[in-house]
Write an enzyme that holds these catalytic residues in place. Structure first.
Site, PDB file in Angstrom:
ATOM      1  N   ASN A  93      -4.159  21.565   3.319  1.00 61.50           N
ATOM      2  CA  ASN A  93      -3.211  22.569   3.803  1.00 61.50           C
ATOM      3  C   ASN A  93      -1.913  22.584   2.994  1.00 61.50           C
ATOM      4  OD1 ASN A  93      -0.682  22.828   5.891  1.00 61.50           O
ATOM      5  ND2 ASN A  93      -2.233  24.402   6.194  1.00 61.50           N
ATOM      6  N   THR A 149       4.364  24.316   5.397  1.00 59.56           N
ATOM      7  CA  THR A 149       4.726  23.058   4.726  1.00 59.56           C
ATOM      8  C   THR A 149       4.745  23.256   3.211  1.00 59.56           C
ATOM      9  OG1 THR A 149       3.636  21.904   6.540  1.00 59.56           O
ATOM     10  CG2 THR A 149       4.246  20.587   4.616  1.00 59.56           C
ATOM     11  N   LYS A 174       4.205  10.738  16.357  1.00 57.78           N
ATOM     12  CA  LYS A 174       3.020  10.964  15.520  1.00 57.78           C
ATOM     13  C   LYS A 174       1.813  10.410  16.249  1.00 57.78           C
ATOM     14  CE  LYS A 174       1.985  12.655  11.442  1.00 57.78           C
ATOM     15  NZ  LYS A 174       2.708  13.652  10.627  1.00 57.78           N
ATOM     16  N   LYS A 204      13.144  13.394   9.631  1.00 56.79           N
ATOM     17  CA  LYS A 204      12.773  14.709   9.092  1.00 56.79           C
ATOM     18  C   LYS A 204      13.110  15.815  10.098  1.00 56.79           C
ATOM     19  CE  LYS A 204       8.447  14.985   7.810  1.00 56.79           C
ATOM     20  NZ  LYS A 204       6.985  15.255   7.731  1.00 56.79           N
ATOM     21  N   GLY A 247      -0.900  19.549  13.686  1.00 57.86           N
ATOM     22  CA  GLY A 247      -1.896  19.031  12.746  1.00 57.86           C
ATOM     23  C   GLY A 247      -1.294  18.074  11.723  1.00 57.86           C
ATOM     24  N   ASP A 248      -2.161  17.424  10.997  1.00 52.65           N
ATOM     25  CA  ASP A 248      -1.814  16.575   9.845  1.00 52.65           C
ATOM     26  C   ASP A 248      -3.129  16.406   9.084  1.00 52.65           C
ATOM     27  OD1 ASP A 248       0.607  14.797   8.827  1.00 52.65           O
ATOM     28  OD2 ASP A 248      -1.152  13.549   8.598  1.00 52.65           O
ATOM     29  N   SER A 273       6.880  24.730  13.162  1.00 51.43           N
ATOM     30  CA  SER A 273       6.321  24.372  14.474  1.00 51.43           C
ATOM     31  C   SER A 273       7.379  24.600  15.561  1.00 51.43           C
ATOM     32  CB  SER A 273       5.898  22.902  14.494  1.00 51.43           C
ATOM     33  OG  SER A 273       4.630  22.723  13.919  1.00 51.43           O
ATOM     34  N   LYS A 321       7.942  15.176  18.608  1.00 42.74           N
ATOM     35  CA  LYS A 321       7.247  16.237  17.867  1.00 42.74           C
ATOM     36  C   LYS A 321       6.702  15.642  16.596  1.00 42.74           C
ATOM     37  CE  LYS A 321       6.039  20.481  16.985  1.00 42.74           C
ATOM     38  NZ  LYS A 321       4.658  19.925  16.853  1.00 42.74           N
ATOM     39  N   GLN A 329       9.179  10.956  10.733  1.00 41.95           N
ATOM     40  CA  GLN A 329       9.249  12.242  11.436  1.00 41.95           C
ATOM     41  C   GLN A 329      10.575  12.387  12.180  1.00 41.95           C
ATOM     42  OE1 GLN A 329       5.955  14.085  11.448  1.00 41.95           O
ATOM     43  NE2 GLN A 329       7.352  15.783  11.717  1.00 41.95           N
TER      44      GLN A 329
END
Ligand code: NDP
Ligand code: 2IT
Length: 449
Positions: free
Chosen positions: A244, A213, A129, A117, A168-169, A381, A93, A114
């Site tokens: 964002n 976020t 990622k 996290k 997204g990123d 998410s 993810k 990630q």
């Protein structure tokens, strides 16, 4: 600065050799390994069976060609990436980044971060990622759509609700997720809502994911401040970026009574001593896809735009880097400390250089690393995946309450872990150890795979 335990040295050396020319990945791996000496000393079993070597090696790395046709009928070629880092806790993810600076080392560092996290979030998700060196700036909607479709033409065979769930990123928001989801649905002939998150509300997205976020980062800082017996009220805040993460961090901080005096994009920063007009920033960035330099003309007197330069020169009590990696240097940290900063939280992934982090720690500034402070996005998410799996759609309030609870738990986990390992108040150590232990426990249970 921390130093690395001698038992962990050979592992870092292997990472450096095996991933030559990938400085961001080296930086991320070094920072995590520096935190793990105390765990290995107390629990040597975590270094059995080459667990640490395995945790530093992605399970799978995919690199592919993305050809597409621009509005002038010219063929353009970009490179696509997906690094599936670790699936011990659940399907891979993590977001997809579209930015000209993207390369395999950047995607690898992001996938590595990630993994810890996601573990820290307490949700059942592994780490991954992806992205491309495609630059969406200045491209028409149709060009972006064709690019996203071509990107998904390859990516679709590597992802799935139970396999890998992108989101997204940088450079990837609701528009891009919509185009990618549309192409995935067409190629697979199935409405598999849980294959992507950050979807629009009309086709399976979650309320509060867009805000998550930035809101989460603000909640995390609120918890850090509360631990010191203080809050956001009336405090001057500087937030880099205006995408964002930055926009929704600003929104929540304003509701907590903080005063936002500066924000930025890659062209420069604006300082508005009357407090940033967030509706105007949203208008410029979310509606017009414009530049921060337009703010001054639209806002009028009392503010200024500084082209280039460092936003960290603006005096503040709370600083949130929310743009990109290594955007806040040792020199910036020195200026912030001299100007009286009390708390810094990474809304972006690894925005502070190791020198900057060392400076904040030395000065006793509250410092929240990205894998803790910006985990609210991926956690929400996971809530989107939960809603998709149960064909449900929660209210904004319910979703935000879950997010706030998760951020509170992450804060407690970091705080308590730091305490337990003899470094009270060290959120970097707390986050790295707490995240690592969760991944490592699952990996140990799954055998050598
Ligand atoms: P956006 O694309 O929405 O916004 C990115 C912002 O950062 C823009 O203001 C952009 O300016 C600026 N920026 C990007 N790259 C650079 C650069 N190389 N130099 C200077 N400024 C730059 O992205 P997000 O807000 O989603 O992401 C921001 C950060 O937060 C990233 O580090 C991302 O990995 C991280 N993050 C994002 C999450 C999410 O849910 N979206 C979750 C957790 C972390 P410009 O428009 O001029 O390029
Ligand atoms: O860095 C991140 O955590 C993200 N870009 C969000 C990932 C996600 O899957 O929501």
């Amino acid at each position: 600065m921390n130093t690395i335990d001698e038992k962990l040295h050979p592992i870092l050396t292997t990472v450096l050799h095996r991933n030559a020319g990938e400085p961001e990945f080296h930086q991320a791996a070094r920072e995590v390994l520096e935190s793990l000496g105390r765990v290995i000393t107390r629990h040597p079993e975590y270094s059995d069976d080459a667990l640490l070597e395995r945790i530093c090696e992605p399970e799978r790395q995919i690199i592919f060609r993305v050809p597409w046709i621009d509005d002038n009928n010219q063929v353009q070629i970009n490179r696509g990436f997906r690094v599936q880092f670790n699936s011990a806790l659940g399907p891979y993810k993590g977001g997809i980044r579209f930015h000209p600076s993207v390369n395999v080392g950047i995607i690898k560092f992001l996938g590595f971060e990630q993994t810890f996290k996601n573990a820290l979030s307490g949700m059942p998700i592994g780490g991954g990622k992806g992205g491309s060196d495609f630059d969406p700036k200045g491209r028409s909607d149709r060009e972006v759509m064709r690019f996203c479709q071509s990107f998904m033409t390859e990516l679709h065979r590597h992802i799935g609700e139970y396999v890998d769930v992108p989101a997204g990123d940088i450079g990837v928001g609701a528009r891009e997720i919509g185009y990618m989801f549309g192409m995935y649905k067409r190629l697979n002939n199935r409405f598999e809502a849980g294959v992507l998150t950050g979807k629009g509300l009309s086709y399976g997205g979650s309320r509060a994911r867009k805000e998550a976020t930035g809101f989460g980062t603000a909640y995390f800082v609120q918890s850090m401040l509360a631990r010191q017996g203080t809050d956001f009220d009336g405090k001057r805040c500087v937030i880099s970026g205006s995408g964002n993460v930055a926009i929704y961090a600003m929104e929540k901080i304003l509701s907590f009574g903080g005063k936002i005096v500066a924000c930025s994009d890659s062209g420069g920063y604006i300082v508005d001593d009357n407090g940033i007009d967030l509706d105007l920033v949203k208008q410029i960035k979310e509606v017009r896809r414009g530049r921060m330099s337009e703010y001054v003309k639209l806002r009028g007197d009392g503010c200024r735009f500084v082209k280039g330069g460092s936003i960290w020169d603006v005096p503040c009590e709370i600083a949130l880097p929310c743009a990109t990696q290594n955007e806040l240097t040792g020199a910036d940290a020195k200026t912030l400390v001299e100007n009286g900063v009390i708390a810094v939280a990474e809304g972006a992934n690894m925005p502070c250089t190791p020198e900057a982090v060392g400076m904040f720690r030395k000065a006793g500034v509250l410092f929240a690393p990205g894998k803790a402070a910006n985990a609210g996005g991926v956690a929400t998410s996971a809530l989107e995946m939960q809603q998709n799996a149960s064909r449900d759609s929660w209210s904004f309030q319910k979703t935000e309450e879950r997010l706030a609870g998760i951020m509170h738990n992450i804060h407690e986990a970091c705080d308590q872990t730091a305490e337990e390992y003899g470094a009270p108040g060290d959120y970097v150590l707390g986050a790295n150890i707490a995240g690592f232990v969760r991944v490592a426990d699952a990996m140990r249970a799954l055998g050598v795979i």
